[in-house]
Design a protein around this motif. Structure first.
Motif, PDB file in Angstrom:
ATOM      1  N   ALA A 213     -12.428  27.845  29.807  1.00  0.00           N
ATOM      2  CA  ALA A 213     -12.069  26.713  28.643  1.00  0.00           C
ATOM      3  C   ALA A 213     -11.362  25.475  29.385  1.00  0.00           C
ATOM      4  O   ALA A 213     -12.045  24.872  29.086  1.00  0.00           O
ATOM      5  N   ASP A 214     -11.787  25.983  30.832  1.00  0.00           N
ATOM      6  CA  ASP A 214     -11.562  25.173  31.946  1.00  0.00           C
ATOM      7  C   ASP A 214     -12.602  24.743  32.832  1.00  0.00           C
ATOM      8  O   ASP A 214     -13.074  23.754  33.274  1.00  0.00           O
ATOM      9  N   GLY A 215     -13.910  24.667  31.854  1.00  0.00           N
ATOM     10  CA  GLY A 215     -15.380  23.956  31.969  1.00  0.00           C
ATOM     11  C   GLY A 215     -15.837  24.258  33.304  1.00  0.00           C
ATOM     12  O   GLY A 215     -17.067  23.725  33.391  1.00  0.00           O
ATOM     13  N   TYR A 216     -15.337  25.653  34.473  1.00  0.00           N
ATOM     14  CA  TYR A 216     -16.348  26.328  35.494  1.00  0.00           C
ATOM     15  C   TYR A 216     -16.460  27.710  34.516  1.00  0.00           C
ATOM     16  O   TYR A 216     -16.256  28.126  33.871  1.00  0.00           O
ATOM     17  N   TYR A 217     -16.942  27.746  35.801  1.00  0.00           N
ATOM     18  CA  TYR A 217     -18.253  29.055  35.391  1.00  0.00           C
ATOM     19  C   TYR A 217     -17.642  29.795  35.909  1.00  0.00           C
ATOM     20  O   TYR A 217     -16.655  30.013  36.930  1.00  0.00           O
ATOM     21  N   ILE A 218     -17.600  30.958  35.409  1.00  0.00           N
ATOM     22  CA  ILE A 218     -16.818  32.508  35.600  1.00  0.00           C
ATOM     23  C   ILE A 218     -17.745  33.345  36.055  1.00  0.00           C
ATOM     24  O   ILE A 218     -18.627  33.986  35.376  1.00  0.00           O
ATOM     25  N   PRO A 219     -17.009  33.579  37.690  1.00  0.00           N
ATOM     26  CA  PRO A 219     -17.720  34.553  38.301  1.00  0.00           C
ATOM     27  C   PRO A 219     -17.241  36.218  37.486  1.00  0.00           C
ATOM     28  O   PRO A 219     -16.576  36.235  36.881  1.00  0.00           O
ATOM     29  N   PRO A 220     -18.024  37.127  38.119  1.00  0.00           N
ATOM     30  CA  PRO A 220     -17.707  38.340  37.673  1.00  0.00           C
ATOM     31  C   PRO A 220     -16.532  38.701  38.989  1.00  0.00           C
ATOM     32  O   PRO A 220     -16.074  38.114  39.273  1.00  0.00           O
TER      33      PRO A 220
ATOM     34  N   MET B 163     -19.083  30.202  46.557  1.00  0.00           N
ATOM     35  CA  MET B 163     -19.962  30.706  46.638  1.00  0.00           C
ATOM     36  C   MET B 163     -21.099  31.009  45.487  1.00  0.00           C
ATOM     37  O   MET B 163     -22.590  30.915  45.423  1.00  0.00           O
ATOM     38  N   TRP B 164     -20.247  30.850  44.465  1.00  0.00           N
ATOM     39  CA  TRP B 164     -21.478  30.752  43.162  1.00  0.00           C
ATOM     40  C   TRP B 164     -22.094  29.422  42.918  1.00  0.00           C
ATOM     41  O   TRP B 164     -23.837  29.391  42.771  1.00  0.00           O
TER      42      TRP B 164
ATOM     43  N   MET C 222     -22.933  36.975  47.480  1.00  0.00           N
ATOM     44  CA  MET C 222     -22.769  35.949  46.798  1.00  0.00           C
ATOM     45  C   MET C 222     -23.995  35.957  45.257  1.00  0.00           C
ATOM     46  O   MET C 222     -23.989  34.580  44.557  1.00  0.00           O
ATOM     47  N   ALA C 223     -24.923  36.378  45.356  1.00  0.00           N
ATOM     48  CA  ALA C 223     -25.716  36.572  44.745  1.00  0.00           C
ATOM     49  C   ALA C 223     -24.984  37.214  43.284  1.00  0.00           C
ATOM     50  O   ALA C 223     -25.589  36.765  42.271  1.00  0.00           O
ATOM     51  N   TRP C 224     -24.425  38.327  43.227  1.00  0.00           N
ATOM     52  CA  TRP C 224     -23.548  38.493  42.649  1.00  0.00           C
ATOM     53  C   TRP C 224     -22.993  37.979  41.878  1.00  0.00           C
ATOM     54  O   TRP C 224     -22.397  37.421  40.664  1.00  0.00           O
ATOM     55  N   LEU C 225     -22.403  36.944  42.956  1.00  0.00           N
ATOM     56  CA  LEU C 225     -21.348  36.437  42.039  1.00  0.00           C
ATOM     57  C   LEU C 225     -21.500  34.858  41.592  1.00  0.00           C
ATOM     58  O   LEU C 225     -21.422  34.686  40.368  1.00  0.00           O
ATOM     59  N   ALA C 226     -23.125  34.605  41.566  1.00  0.00           N
ATOM     60  CA  ALA C 226     -23.938  33.822  41.071  1.00  0.00           C
ATOM     61  C   ALA C 226     -24.663  34.398  39.560  1.00  0.00           C
ATOM     62  O   ALA C 226     -25.685  33.392  39.239  1.00  0.00           O
ATOM     63  N   ASN C 227     -24.483  35.447  39.556  1.00  0.00           N
ATOM     64  CA  ASN C 227     -25.563  36.023  38.515  1.00  0.00           C
ATOM     65  C   ASN C 227     -24.854  35.626  37.117  1.00  0.00           C
ATOM     66  O   ASN C 227     -23.862  35.894  36.685  1.00  0.00           O
TER      67      ASN C 227
ATOM     68  N   PRO D  29     -19.850  22.085  38.386  1.00  0.00           N
ATOM     69  CA  PRO D  29     -18.763  21.550  38.150  1.00  0.00           C
ATOM     70  C   PRO D  29     -18.357  22.552  38.923  1.00  0.00           C
ATOM     71  O   PRO D  29     -18.442  23.685  38.549  1.00  0.00           O
ATOM     72  N   GLY D  30     -17.228  22.042  39.910  1.00  0.00           N
ATOM     73  CA  GLY D  30     -16.522  22.987  41.280  1.00  0.00           C
ATOM     74  C   GLY D  30     -17.202  22.926  42.268  1.00  0.00           C
ATOM     75  O   GLY D  30     -16.235  23.824  43.059  1.00  0.00           O
ATOM     76  N   ALA D  31     -18.343  22.671  42.160  1.00  0.00           N
ATOM     77  CA  ALA D  31     -19.197  22.449  44.057  1.00  0.00           C
ATOM     78  C   ALA D  31     -18.582  22.073  44.781  1.00  0.00           C
ATOM     79  O   ALA D  31     -18.341  21.708  44.530  1.00  0.00           O
ATOM     80  N   LEU D  32     -18.461  22.928  45.604  1.00  0.00           N
ATOM     81  CA  LEU D  32     -18.098  22.234  46.849  1.00  0.00           C
ATOM     82  C   LEU D  32     -16.897  21.845  47.124  1.00  0.00           C
ATOM     83  O   LEU D  32     -15.755  22.507  46.353  1.00  0.00           O
TER      84      LEU D  32
END
Lengths: 363, 212, 264
Positions: free
Chosen positions: A87-94, A148-149, A205-210, A219-222
């Motif tokens: 809802a905040d517009g950012y990616y949801i990692p597992p 990391m994602w 990291m790959a798992w987080l970025a799945n 959005p939210g990078a760095l």
């Protein structure tokens, strides 16, 4: 006794009951619909009432993505699964509970362990008391804390720091070299290329970025860019900010906090046990961005831009291990590696040339 | 009077319906309820304290029925204890459920405030502790003496409320009994499934709504 | 003055034979019956909904009052008098906080809390930055020496065992919040500051493991509501403000069930 009028205007009792039932059920339905639509609670909140909050639902949850993936496997030309977004517009990692079983899951767990407690799991190559999670909060999940994602899909990339193409492994090696001060470690070097350390961390990291797309800046990078204030930054003001907001956890002398067993709970921010001059965090603008979005811990965006810059300047005005790329003098290294950076490396403060470096005391 | 028969029948019917739904059906639901094994019957001192509770009209301001979290978290948040069930009142005759919360609910006050001395101070003068309190004070349950006797229980008071130089406030038997009763008000044992099932709305709903 | 002519009392029926003092009885209007039916439907559905007995299995049972180990050391000669007897105006600490400092309900367990933390709390009670009338009564009547003495005593007390049973669904949420937090709501993991086993860190971050669950819940509610505002840098104020009641209850129950030497 007076007479009463017993005419019923032409409708019988059962018919009246029938009409009334229909109206009654309609009324009930209308009331229920109003209640379910939430407009009552919206109006209540609009006039100032407080309602116990249920967390906002994700725009596109990971569960929906998994379901869409299954469907997409069956029907390749159908709807594609989308990026899970909260809802905040950012990616949801597992979440941790979603780590699969088997060798892949084991590698993910090892990578996570390295991430959270680098000094324990990569003893030979960590030359200070830092861990990855100190700057990449929530085990590399937190948006605006260099998650990391977002990093996973950004490599390989050309980096002006190294003036070359870096793979993800190169990038992590750089983290060991600078942020983890590998030069002070028992081996004196970061893990070699091809080491399982990188294998595990990259799997994590790959798992987080799945589910996150590669090749675009998410959005939210760095860390967020905090514009430099018109007043610039001031170390004295930064010291005041530090004492009010940072000293509680990071110590009045910036050496962090260890618990009774000697584990580092809050990392040191300067001195021999912190990141060295080659690390990105040694730059004032980078540190200001991290601090603004993430610090004090649990209070994101609580400091003003000015305070973030000031305290970043204060923290980075102390001595720390030397830049491992330095071969000649500090001035030469400043010219070669830090020209144009917002950094105190090579500057003299209170008669001390910053960049000279400090070494760990022999243990 | 017009239509007096249907009027009277209707009124009686409503009363009967209310009695059915509020008295007969719940009584039938509870017919198998035994006193919970964890609940002890009142001792003689506690019973006489209970008489004091009734005689002083405590029930007019204090309830003894914490609400379930299905209704509101407020009672639980105030530390008034879990929602009560029928078994909790097994030895309460007459029950003192109360309806007013001018003061806090007291069903678990013995668990919440287990200090006898605190209760004695509070009964003697509530404003010694809560300066905004509107609870009446009960000085007649105490006695001001020049010197405490060997078995006397002296009430701890701050200077502002202590009696004149050298005297002490000693609790009379009424105060000790009432405090013994208050300290016996503890219903913190877990309830059986059947008891919980009888309670409307169970003990949850709010809690389960925020699940992943 | 007009003289009143005495007239014989006239009967209404003689003047107007159709006069009826009572209002015509009309049939009950449709909309009244309709509202009655709507209310009856709602009431019936409500009643049936309240009967659901299967909810009993999901109830958060409050733990049995904590058991105290028999091998707890007897109070020694250097126990401050205040702890077990109080003084002329102050009740003994143990009368509410328990003989072993184990607390109960909303009264916190004091055993094992850092001395400086207890001292700060007592001073905050006296100053009013932490709201509790009974503790304010106590704290305003203690000297600093007495405060230090009781705090030192409780800091060295052995930790009583917690006897709280598992309460099911909430424990998972509490564990999740403790270990990972809920960063989507800006709630950090409790372990970061309160220690990997909830044992606390230094003097600023108190031990949570084994603390009374209702006490923890009441304090989270107090921070959220504003009656407690003595958290350094208002850290807990902000965190509690972001937690829902269900989360606060879950995390309180979870910490309450941790044994003193618990592992994750």
């Amino acid at each position: 006794m007076a007479q009463h009028d017993s005419r019923h205007r032409g409708t019988s009792l059962s018919k009246r009951l029938l009409y009334a039932s229909v109206i009654g059920i309609t009324l009930f339905g209308v009331g229920y619909a109003v209640y379910e639509s939430g407009s009552i609670s919206r109006i209540y909140q609009a006039i100032g009432g407080k309602v116990d909050e249920i967390p906002p639902q994700a725009v596109y949850s990971r569960a929906e993505m998994e379901a869409a993936r299954k469907n997409h496997k069956a029907d390749f030309l159908g709807e594609r699964p989308r990026v899970p977004v909260g809802a905040d517009g950012y990616y949801i990692p597992p979440s941790e509970a979603d780590i699969p079983d088997g060798p892949q899951g084991d590698a993910i767990r090892r990578g996570r362990d390295i991430f959270l407690d680098t000094g324990t799991y990569v003893k030979d190559h960590v030359g200070n008391q830092m861990a990855c999670v100190n700057c990449h909060l929530d085990a590399g999940r937190r948006e605006n804390s260099a998650p990391m994602w977002a990093a996973y899909g950004a490599y390989p990339a050309y980096r002006s720091k190294t003036k070359s193409i870096s793979t993800l492994e190169d990038r992590i090696m750089g983290c060991f070299t600078y942020s983890m001060n590998a030069q002070g470690s028992p081996s004196g070097v970061p893990p070699e290329a091809g080491s399982d350390v990188y294998r595990d961390v990259i799997t994590y990291m790959a798992w987080l970025a799945n589910g996150a797309p590669a090749g675009e800046k998410l959005p939210g990078a760095l860390y967020p860019k905090v514009p430099k204030p018109a007043d610039g930054y001031d170390i004295q003001r930064g010291m005041a900010v530090y004492q009010q907001n940072c000293a509680l956890c990071h110590g009045a002398n910036g050496q962090g906090t260890t618990n009774a067993e000697g584990d580092v709970r809050f990392p040191p921010l300067w001195g021999a046990e912190s990141y060295n001059w080659g690390a990105g965090m040694a730059r004032i603008n980078t540190a200001a961005g991290f601090i603004k979005a993430n610090m004090p811990f649990g209070k994101p965006y609580s400091l003003t831009d000015q305070e973030a810059w000031d305290v970043a300047a204060y923290i980075n005005s102390h001595e720390r291990p030397k830049d491992p790329r330095q071969t000649g003098t500090v001035a030469e290294a400043a010219q070669t590696f830090h020209a144009g950076d917002e950094i105190f490396y090579g500057k003299t403060i209170d008669g001390h040339l910053l960049g000279t470096g400090v070494e760990r005391s022999r243990q | 009077m017009n239509k007096i028969t249907p009027l009277l029948l209707g009124a009686a019917g409503i009363l009967l319906f209310a009695t059915l739904m509020l008295v007969i059906l719940p009584g039938w639901q509870m017919r198998t309820a035994d006193a919970p094994p964890a609940l002890e019957p009142y001792t003689v001192q506690q019973l006489s304290g209970r008489e004091q509770y009734i005689a002083n009209g405590c029930v007019y301001c204090h309830s003894q029925q914490p609400r379930a979290t299905g209704q509101t978290f407020a009672d639980l948040a105030r530390g008034w204890g879990r929602a009560s069930t029928s078994g909790d009142y097994a030895y309460d005759s007459p029950h003192l459920l109360g309806t007013m919360r001018t003061g806090p609910d007291l069903l678990n006050v013995g668990a919440r405030l287990p200090s006898r001395d605190w209760h004695l101070t509070h009964l003697y003068q509530p404003r010694a502790i809560f300066d905004w309190s509107i609870m009446p004070s009960y000085p007649y349950m105490f006695e001001v003496k020049d010197k405490a006797g060997t078995d006397d229980v002296v009430v701890k008071l701050p200077e502002a409320y202590a009696p004149a130089e050298g005297k002490v406030v000693v609790a009379r038997q009424e105060a000790l009994d009432l405090v013994a009763y208050l300290l016996s008000l503890q219903r913190t044992y877990p309830v059986s499934e059947s008891e919980a099932g009888m309670r409307d709305r169970g003990f949850d709903a709010v809690i389960d709504s925020g699940k992943q | 003055m007009f003289s009143r002519k005495k007239r014989p009392a006239q009967r209404v029926e003689d003047i107007d034979p159709a006069f009826d003092p009572w209002e015509q009885s009309r049939p009950i209007p449709l909309f009244v019956i309709a509202i009655f039916i709507a209310l009856a439907i709602w009431g019936a559905l409500n009643y049936v909904g309240d009967l659901a007995p299967e909810r009993a299995s999901q109830m958060p049972e409050l733990p049995v009052t904590t058991t105290v180990p028999d091998n707890a050391p007897a109070p020694g000669a250097d126990v401050p008098v205040l702890v077990h007897q109080g003084n002329a105006s102050v009740w003994s600490c143990a009368s509410c906080h328990g003989d072993q400092g184990q607390g109960s309900g909303q009264t916190p367990k004091l055993a094992g809390l850092a001395q400086a933390y207890i001292v700060k709390q007592l001073q905050d009670f006296a100053a009013g930055t932490r709201s509790n009338e009974s503790m304010r009564y106590v704290a305003t009547q203690l000297t600093l020496a007495e405060i230090n003495a009781v705090a030192a005593y409780y800091a060295t007390l052995p930790l009583p065992a917690t006897a709280a049973p598992e309460t099911g669904a909430n424990m998972a949420r509490g564990r999740e919040l403790n270990l990972h937090g809920d960063w989507k709501q800006d709630i950090p993991a409790c372990v970061t500051c309160h220690g990997a086993q909830g044992e606390g860190l230094g003097t600023a971050f108190p031990r949570l493991a084994g603390q009374q669950p209702e006490y923890l819940f009441s304090q989270l509610a107090a921070w959220k509501g504003g009656s407690r505002h003595n958290s350094p840098q208002s850290l807990m104020d902000d965190i509690a403000a972001r937690m829902s009641s269900a989360d606060m209850w879950a995390v309180s129950q979870y910490f309450g069930s941790l044994q003193p030497a618990d592992v994750k």
